[in-house]
Design a protein around this motif. Structure first.
Motif, PDB file in Angstrom:
ATOM      1  N   ARG A  66      49.396  40.105  43.056  1.00  0.00           N
ATOM      2  CA  ARG A  66      49.222  39.670  44.442  1.00  0.00           C
ATOM      3  C   ARG A  66      47.895  40.139  45.018  1.00  0.00           C
ATOM      4  N   CYS A  67      47.130  40.885  44.224  1.00  0.00           N
ATOM      5  CA  CYS A  67      45.961  41.582  44.777  1.00  0.00           C
ATOM      6  C   CYS A  67      44.718  40.703  44.689  1.00  0.00           C
ATOM      7  N   PRO A  68      43.971  40.576  45.787  1.00  0.00           N
ATOM      8  CA  PRO A  68      42.752  39.764  45.756  1.00  0.00           C
ATOM      9  C   PRO A  68      41.636  40.415  44.952  1.00  0.00           C
ATOM     10  N   ARG A  69      41.731  41.720  44.680  1.00  0.00           N
ATOM     11  CA  ARG A  69      40.636  42.416  44.021  1.00  0.00           C
ATOM     12  C   ARG A  69      40.899  42.697  42.550  1.00  0.00           C
ATOM     13  N   SER A  70      42.069  42.315  42.056  1.00  0.00           N
ATOM     14  CA  SER A  70      42.450  42.799  40.733  1.00  0.00           C
ATOM     15  C   SER A  70      41.646  42.116  39.630  1.00  0.00           C
ATOM     16  N   GLY A  71      41.516  42.817  38.526  1.00  0.00           N
ATOM     17  CA  GLY A  71      40.891  42.276  37.328  1.00  0.00           C
ATOM     18  C   GLY A  71      41.686  42.699  36.112  1.00  0.00           C
ATOM     19  N   ASP A  72      41.197  42.372  34.917  1.00  0.00           N
ATOM     20  CA  ASP A  72      41.930  42.698  33.693  1.00  0.00           C
ATOM     21  C   ASP A  72      42.145  44.196  33.549  1.00  0.00           C
ATOM     22  N   GLU A  73      41.168  44.977  34.038  1.00  0.00           N
ATOM     23  CA  GLU A  73      41.262  46.432  33.853  1.00  0.00           C
ATOM     24  C   GLU A  73      42.451  47.032  34.602  1.00  0.00           C
ATOM     25  N   CYS A  74      43.004  46.286  35.610  1.00  0.00           N
ATOM     26  CA  CYS A  74      44.122  46.820  36.384  1.00  0.00           C
ATOM     27  C   CYS A  74      45.415  46.858  35.572  1.00  0.00           C
ATOM     28  N   ALA A  75      45.407  46.255  34.393  1.00  0.00           N
ATOM     29  CA  ALA A  75      46.607  46.243  33.567  1.00  0.00           C
ATOM     30  C   ALA A  75      46.827  47.570  32.866  1.00  0.00           C
ATOM     31  N   MET A  76      45.836  48.470  32.940  1.00  0.00           N
ATOM     32  CA  MET A  76      46.072  49.773  32.308  1.00  0.00           C
ATOM     33  C   MET A  76      46.652  50.743  33.335  1.00  0.00           C
ATOM     34  N   GLU A  77      47.158  51.842  32.832  1.00  0.00           N
ATOM     35  CA  GLU A  77      47.774  52.842  33.688  1.00  0.00           C
ATOM     36  C   GLU A  77      46.736  53.435  34.645  1.00  0.00           C
ATOM     37  N   ILE A  78      47.050  53.492  35.922  1.00  0.00           N
ATOM     38  CA  ILE A  78      46.084  53.976  36.903  1.00  0.00           C
ATOM     39  C   ILE A  78      46.581  55.297  37.473  1.00  0.00           C
ATOM     40  N   GLY A  79      45.762  56.321  37.355  1.00  0.00           N
ATOM     41  CA  GLY A  79      46.147  57.646  37.844  1.00  0.00           C
ATOM     42  C   GLY A  79      45.889  57.781  39.333  1.00  0.00           C
ATOM     43  N   VAL A  80      46.295  58.920  39.884  1.00  0.00           N
ATOM     44  CA  VAL A  80      46.084  59.186  41.304  1.00  0.00           C
ATOM     45  C   VAL A  80      44.653  59.640  41.514  1.00  0.00           C
ATOM     46  N   ARG A  81      43.969  59.033  42.470  1.00  0.00           N
ATOM     47  CA  ARG A  81      42.617  59.466  42.824  1.00  0.00           C
ATOM     48  C   ARG A  81      42.646  60.098  44.197  1.00  0.00           C
ATOM     49  N   VAL A  82      41.731  60.986  44.445  1.00  0.00           N
ATOM     50  CA  VAL A  82      41.753  61.747  45.687  1.00  0.00           C
ATOM     51  C   VAL A  82      40.451  61.549  46.448  1.00  0.00           C
ATOM     52  N   LEU A  83      40.568  61.337  47.744  1.00  0.00           N
ATOM     53  CA  LEU A  83      39.383  61.253  48.613  1.00  0.00           C
ATOM     54  C   LEU A  83      39.216  62.590  49.337  1.00  0.00           C
ATOM     55  N   GLY A  84      38.093  62.756  50.007  1.00  0.00           N
ATOM     56  CA  GLY A  84      37.787  64.021  50.673  1.00  0.00           C
ATOM     57  C   GLY A  84      38.801  64.428  51.728  1.00  0.00           C
ATOM     58  N   ASP A  85      39.312  63.456  52.497  1.00  0.00           N
ATOM     59  CA  ASP A  85      40.156  63.812  53.636  1.00  0.00           C
ATOM     60  C   ASP A  85      41.615  64.001  53.255  1.00  0.00           C
TER      61      ASP A  85
END
Lengths: 327, 331
Positions: free
Chosen positions: A293-312
């Motif tokens: 459903r994502c407008p930004r997705s690509g083939d790479e999104c099919a792999m496992e995605i870990g948690v990323r952290v922002l500064g705040d």
């Protein structure tokens, strides 16, 4: 991500339902924490796993469901490895729960007094008179006038809002460290919802309770909570401080949700809508479940995605987050 | 103001139960049994102009769904009348009566209980136009396909049953069924309340698209002020069977007049708001079996005066097109 003053810290929680049609990964790797006096919101659509997360914390998941992995740290104790007797002493006393429909959780054949005294006596030895006095005091606290007389009434003699107040009062009886509220105002009218939100926040400030508030309504969460976790298909896809998260959502799903709430600024214009439908939990796509459903997705999104952290303190699971400044 | 498409004149709807023989006897012997009557809708007057979206807002039990059903012709009014294009449909005969009925359609809140689970989608959508002769047997398939495509359903799904669809898709089927008889006025009774947030936006967008494509007029009933503000041209606020305030949407949301409207607007959580203080309004909605005297809102109203308990406030025009029924406006 663990904090020292956390009342509750959940790590890598997985609850799966082993049905005849297949395995439903209702909760699939959820981590969250809530501190004393803090209100944590869990946002998500139906089927996103927000209620099952709550049930899993209290070991209330029924077969065919099972918690298969994770740690629920509550005051240094792992609730998931507790035996049935020790978790029973915690339920209702140190962690209380409020459900969506108070008509379903109150016993229609018992007076309010009997139900409240029962839940006091489940954990303490006390006289009925002392217990009744405490019940009346607690009912007054949640805004039920003339409490001593109302105690004798039965659930059907209360309106929906008043019933939910009774449910909240029962949750408060033992002054718990944590209350988990599962869509408690969804069935109520806006004016009644406003009253209850107001009272819950006062109670948290007053008693130093932690509160986990589960809702699909982002506007309610934004007004009530300190932090919000957004769930999609059994995972927390974004977490952060409420005002930051709603003002600058990073995950495309959160952004879609925020955009789809009708507000005065865009009157009459088309709402940004999330295309497609919520996923079939029996057949989730690999990697990011929001990918189709994502407008930004690509083939790479099919792999496992870990948690990323922002500064705040923002955490998110996405390879194509909205990190550009401004809207 | 242009000619009203729907003109509601002093409509009341009462639900009651007649006393049975024993109760009538008991009353004759001096018992104080009386008939229980719910005044669901109490002398409501409204106008909906052609092409307009009128948002009807109120909390549960205020009578907004009953009013919607009376206006769509599903329920007869107990008193007062509903004019459609200047005529009372209940007095029309033959083809005119049928046209007036078909032109007013309704979309229901719950897409699970409002579709017949034993009918295929083709039947749900195609039954009414076929029966009323809006298309012939040969043209029916194409007719159904076109309507399904219009509401965003895949036409190849027409042999499926309702349980094979998600909530949002079922609501689209409900919309297609209403559109199939080519109405010009649709009563939408909380059509998105049962849907998920991300699906709500899709359905709201569909309503707006259909309105501009087909020139539809909506009576849009909702408890969600955000949705109503987004969609409506005019908004009417209802409390315990009566309309308390009516105005153009911008006017009502920027200059609310009635204390109940003010309270509602204050209670609605908004995305921009943070930690705002809730609870401006005390108490609960009284029972419609025994509504308060005078202004129905006075027991909860922060500005109530002795007069409010004695006298029903009349609806007054406080600014062009902005009506409010409150004694604070003088008169």
């Amino acid at each position: 991500m663990m904090q020292d003053q956390s009342v509750l810290a959940v790590e890598g929680l997985r609850s799966h339902f082993f049905t005849r049609a297949g395995v439903v990964k209702a909760v699939d790797g959820v981590s969250l924490h809530v501190a004393r006096g803090e209100i944590l919101g869990i946002a998500g659509e139906s089927g996103s796993g927000k209620s099952v997360t709550a049930f899993s914390i209290l070991k209330l998941v029924d077969p065919p469901g099972r918690v298969i992995a994770g740690r629920v740290d509550f005051g240094g104790q792992d609730l998931l490895s507790c035996d049935e007797e020790s978790i029973r002493r915690i339920r209702g006393k140190r962690i209380a729960m409020i459900f969506q429909d108070p008509m379903m959780t109150l016993n229609p054949l018992m007076s309010i007094a009997d139900q409240m005294v029962e839940s006091i006596k489940a954990h303490e030895r006390t006289t009925r008179a002392a217990a009744l006095a405490r019940c009346a005091a607690t009912l007054e606290k949640v805004g039920i006038p003339d409490a001593a007389r109302r105690l004798l009434a039965y659930p059907h003699q209360f309106s929906g809002g008043m019933r939910q107040r009774v449910a909240i009062a029962i949750a408060l009886l033992h002054k718990p460290d944590l209350i988990i509220a599962d869509e408690p105002t969804t069935a109520l009218d806006v004016t009644i919802q406003g009253q209850i939100l107001h009272e819950m926040r006062q109670l948290c400030d007053e008693l130093g309770m932690a509160l986990i508030w589960i809702s699909h309504d982002l506007a309610v969460l934004g007004n009530l909570c300190d932090r919000i976790n957004v769930m999609y298909a059994g995972r927390v896809v974004e977490a952060g401080r409420a005002e930051d998260l709603l003002e600058r959502p990073v995950h495309p799903y959160t952004r879609g949700l925020v955009g789809s709430v009708p507000g005065n600024s865009r009157r009459g214009q088309e709402l940004t809508q999330i295309p497609g439908m919520p996923p079939n939990m029996l057949d989730l796509p690999d990697g990011c479940a929001f990918r189709p459903r994502c407008p930004r997705s690509g083939d790479e999104c099919a792999m496992e995605i870990g948690v990323r952290v922002l500064g705040d303190g923002r955490e998110y699971r996405c390879l194509h987050p909205h990190l550009e400044s401004g809207k | 103001m242009s000619e009203a498409l729907v003109d509601v004149q002093g409509v009341s709807k009462r639900f009651g139960r007649r006393l049975d023989t024993v109760e009538r006897l008991a009353r004759r012997l001096g018992s104080d049994i009386s008939e229980e009557i719910v005044h669901a809708v109490d002398a409501v007057s409204l106008k909906v102009a052609e092409g307009e979206v009128l948002g009807l807002v109120g909390e549960s039990g205020c009578g907004k769904s009953t009013l919607g059903r009376v206006i769509s012709g599903l329920l007869p009014a107990s008193s007062g009348r509903v004019l459609y294009r200047g005529a009372d449909p209940s007095l029309l005969k033959g083809d005119e009566a049928r046209a007036a009925k078909l032109n007013r359609q309704m979309i229901f809140q719950d897409p699970y209980s409002s579709l017949n689970p034993r009918m295929q989608v083709r039947g749900i959508i195609g039954e009414a136009p076929r029966y009323h002769g809006l298309c012939d047997r040969a043209g029916l398939e194409g007719y159904i396909d076109a309507i399904m495509a219009k509401v965003g359903l895949e036409p190849s799904f027409k042999d499926r049953y309702p349980h094979q669809f998600s909530g949002g898709q079922r609501q689209r089927i409900g919309i297609a069924r209403a559109l199939a008889v080519k109405p010009d006025f649709i009563v939408c009774d909380e059509p998105i309340a049962a849907l998920d947030v991300s699906i709500q936006a899709q359905i709201i967008n569909l309503f707006m698209k259909l309105r501009s494509e087909l020139g539809l007029t909506y009576l849009f009933i909702s408890h969600d002020l955000g949705v109503v503000e987004h969609l409506s041209d005019t908004v009417a606020i209802m409390y315990l069977g009566r309309i308390v305030e009516t105005a153009a949407a911008e006017e009502l949301f920027s200059h609310p007049n009635h204390p109940y409207t003010l309270a509602l607007l204050a209670e609605v959580p908004r995305l921009g708001g943070r930690k705002k203080d809730f609870s401006v309004i005390k108490g609960e909605i009284p029972s419609p079996l025994d509504p308060p005297r005078g202004c129905h809102f006075h027991p909860r109203c922060p500005h109530a005066m002795p007069r409010c308990a004695a006298e029903i406030p009349a609806s007054r025009e406080i600014l062009g097109g902005h009506f409010s029924a409150c004694h604070l406006n003088g008169g």
